[in-house]
Design an enzyme around this catalytic site. Structure first.
Site, PDB file in Angstrom:
ATOM      1  CG  ASP A 106      -1.540   1.138   1.402  1.00 53.26           C
ATOM      2  OD1 ASP A 106      -1.342   2.073   0.579  1.00 53.26           O
ATOM      3  OD2 ASP A 106      -2.519   1.143   2.353  1.00 53.26           O
ATOM      4  CD  GLN A 115      -0.496   8.787   3.765  1.00 50.79           C
ATOM      5  OE1 GLN A 115       0.635   9.742   3.569  1.00 50.79           O
ATOM      6  NE2 GLN A 115      -1.724   8.815   3.777  1.00 50.79           N
ATOM      7  CE  LYS A 144      -3.668   9.074   0.669  1.00 52.98           C
ATOM      8  NZ  LYS A 144      -4.527   9.692   1.621  1.00 52.98           N
ATOM      9  CB  CYS A 163      -9.214   5.402   7.957  1.00 51.30           C
ATOM     10  SG  CYS A 163     -10.153   6.591   7.616  1.00 51.30           S
TER      11      CYS A 163
END
Lengths: 143, 407
Positions: B200, B203, B226, B364
């Site tokens: 993932d 970020q 992002k 989250c």
């Protein structure tokens, strides 16, 4: 005892003094929260938590002389301040008064702008729960 | 070469406004970054000049739009150093990219008793799709624990790996704490027992150099918004060998080769996974965001962001009542914290009253918050257009707020 409308007008006046300064308004709301009477620990139950609030809110009632006393608490100071305003307006009233009450002070002091839309939903959930209690007491009193 | 931050700030129109009577300080970059003018111009330019549906049109506009759309695919391929652009699939976002893998790879390769490994640091979007899959397939979801600093326990991870492990789906950089996970090691260990790895990268792709061939991850999921790009656009990278044997995720136009009522044959990758008219405008504009990043250089961006993080750690650390959350040795420019005696939401509202945008709550990552024994945190996340002076201003506001409960 002043009427619901009188108290609402007082609150509107108090917030008018603070003007547009969001910071002072929030500090004021938090200060109000600090003055909320201590919530009875035995009432800090799952069933007394109001659903739909982003922060945790506990609400319960006592009946005194056919009038409803609200007791509430929150884990955030701003939310406590908001509850204290609602309690100031609605606590110690008859179920009929509470059910009839049009809480226009919330819009008039621009609460939506101060606390944002998510907390406004939480505030609506609190009002709904307070009115539901009034409805239940009214039904009980009419039996 | 140090970046000219003032010049960079001028490229972002949204930064130049007042919020609650104060100049906006935007420290919610881990939620979404702002967009440079070039991205905005590309979006309107597409609708003004090139708008048309891609891939099947015989006319000039369709050809132009198709070319630009596919150029972004090539751009993304270069951005993460994929082997070929067919390994780049456009989705709605990181969440959809993960769901695609859970649904497609999961449906085909995971059966009863198999194991899926995630970590305590995961965002809900890298927990729930796997929970749903495991429930459906009667597979087992295992979770790598962390230490109190917010770092993954690698030894524990090794203990969790078995011949039943089919996929390890792990966050590269924690959104809530900023921890950079040792993913290269995780990937290597997972591969040794034959498990696949999904990263993932929501970020990480905006802070770290990403080379999927060097990392050797099987899948990488991330979001354009992002990375200074438009919202509603995500990327899934997958190795060709896997994408080819995975069944389609959704059915519809674009993803087919031939349809009869008896049988449909599917298109080649990446089109097999892009059913329906895609998010053309946002894909095209995303190339401008990638250009913006490469014009600055990722290492220059990282250096600036690291300086901001150091500066924030030092100046916030002096505030009475400041409690940092997540103190991993390897971190990106995210600072998560609480103020003693105060709810994070109250701190966030008061910072907003000072024109400072941060995120508050559980980010989250409810299981992570439970592990840390917290209801939530305040999170300030810095981007290339932020300055030390903005951090100083936040420190002043924060000190004032903290004083309410920390006299």
């Amino acid at each position: 005892m002043s009427s619901i409308q009188d108290i609402q007008d007082q609150i509107i006046e108090e917030f008018a003094i603070l003007g547009d300064d969001k910071e002072s308004t929030i500090y004021y709301i938090m200060e109000l929260g600090g003055q909320l009477p201590k919530f009875p620990e035995e009432e800090r139950l799952e069933e007394n938590i109001i659903k739909g609030c982003q922060s945790k809110v506990w609400l319960t009632t006592r009946e005194e002389d056919d009038r409803i006393q609200y007791l509430a608490d929150s884990n955030t100071d701003i939310t406590k301040g908001l509850i204290s305003l609602l309690i100031r307006v609605l606590s110690g009233r008859t179920p009929q008064e509470i059910l009839k009450a049009d809480l226009d002070f919330i819009d008039k002091i621009g609460m939506g702008n101060i606390i944002g839309s998510q907390r406004s939903n939480g505030l609506s959930a609190m009002i709904k729960q307070m009115k539901l209690y009034a409805l239940a007491y009214q039904a009980k009193q009419n039996v | 070469m140090p970046l000219n931050i003032e010049k960079i700030r001028k490229m972002f129109p949204v930064l130049h406004q007042e919020v609650n009577g104060k100049p906006l300080i935007y420290f919610d970059n881990a939620a979404t970054t702002q967009k440079p003018q070039s991205v905005l111009d590309s979006l309107t330019g597409y609708y003004e000049h090139d708008n048309s549906n891609i891939h099947r049109g015989a006319h000039t506009l369709a050809d132009r739009a198709t070319r630009h759309y596919e150029e972004t695919r090539e751009g993304v391929k270069n951005f993460i150093n994929a082997n070929e652009s067919a390994e780049i699939i456009f989705t709605k976002g990181t969440t959809e990219s993960i769901n695609l893998v859970a649904s497609s790879f999961g449906r085909k390769f995971i059966t009863k008793g198999d194991e899926v490994i995630i970590s305590t640091l995961e965002h809900h979007s890298n927990i729930v799709p796997w929970q749903m899959l495991c429930e459906e397939k009667e597979a087992i979801l295992k979770v790598i624990p962390i230490n109190d600093k917010g770092e993954i326990l690698l030894d524990e991870f090794e203990n969790l790996l078995t011949e039943k492990t089919k996929i390890v789906s792990i966050v590269h950089v924690s959104n809530a704490l900023g921890t950079i996970n040792p993913v290269k090691e995780i990937i290597k260990k997972a591969h040794q027992i034959g498990a696949k790895v999904l990263l993932d990268g929501a970020q990480s792709t905006n802070h770290l150099d990403i080379d999927v061939q060097d990392l050797d991850c099987d899948f990488l999921a991330f979001s354009a918004h992002k990375l200074y790009g438009p919202t509603g656009l995500g990327i899934l990278y997958g190795k060709r060998s896997l994408l080819e044997i995975m069944p389609p995720y959704q059915g519809g136009g674009e993803m087919i080769k031939e349809v009869t009522f008896a049988k449909t044959t599917y298109n080649e990758i990446p089109f097999k996974f892009e059913a329906g008219t895609p998010n053309i405008a946002d894909v095209i504009a995303f190339q401008k965001a990638l250009d913006f990043i490469s014009s600055l250089g990722k290492s220059n961006i990282k250096r600036h962001e690291d300086e901001l993080l150091d500066h924030a750690n030092n100046s916030f650390g002096q505030i009475n009542g400041f409690v940092p959350v997540g103190t991993a040795a390897e971190k990106v420019s995210v600072i998560s914290f609480n103020i003693n005696g105060m709810h994070p939401f109250d701190v966030g509202v008061m910072l907003d009253a000072n024109g400072i945008a941060v995120r508050t709550g559980h980010h989250c990552t409810q299981p992570l918050m439970q592990r840390l024994g917290l209801e939530g945190t305040v999170r300030a996340s810095f981007s290339v257009y932020n300055t030390k002076s903005e951090i100083d201003q936040m420190a002043v506001s924060l000190a004032k707020i903290a004083k309410i409960k920390n006299k």
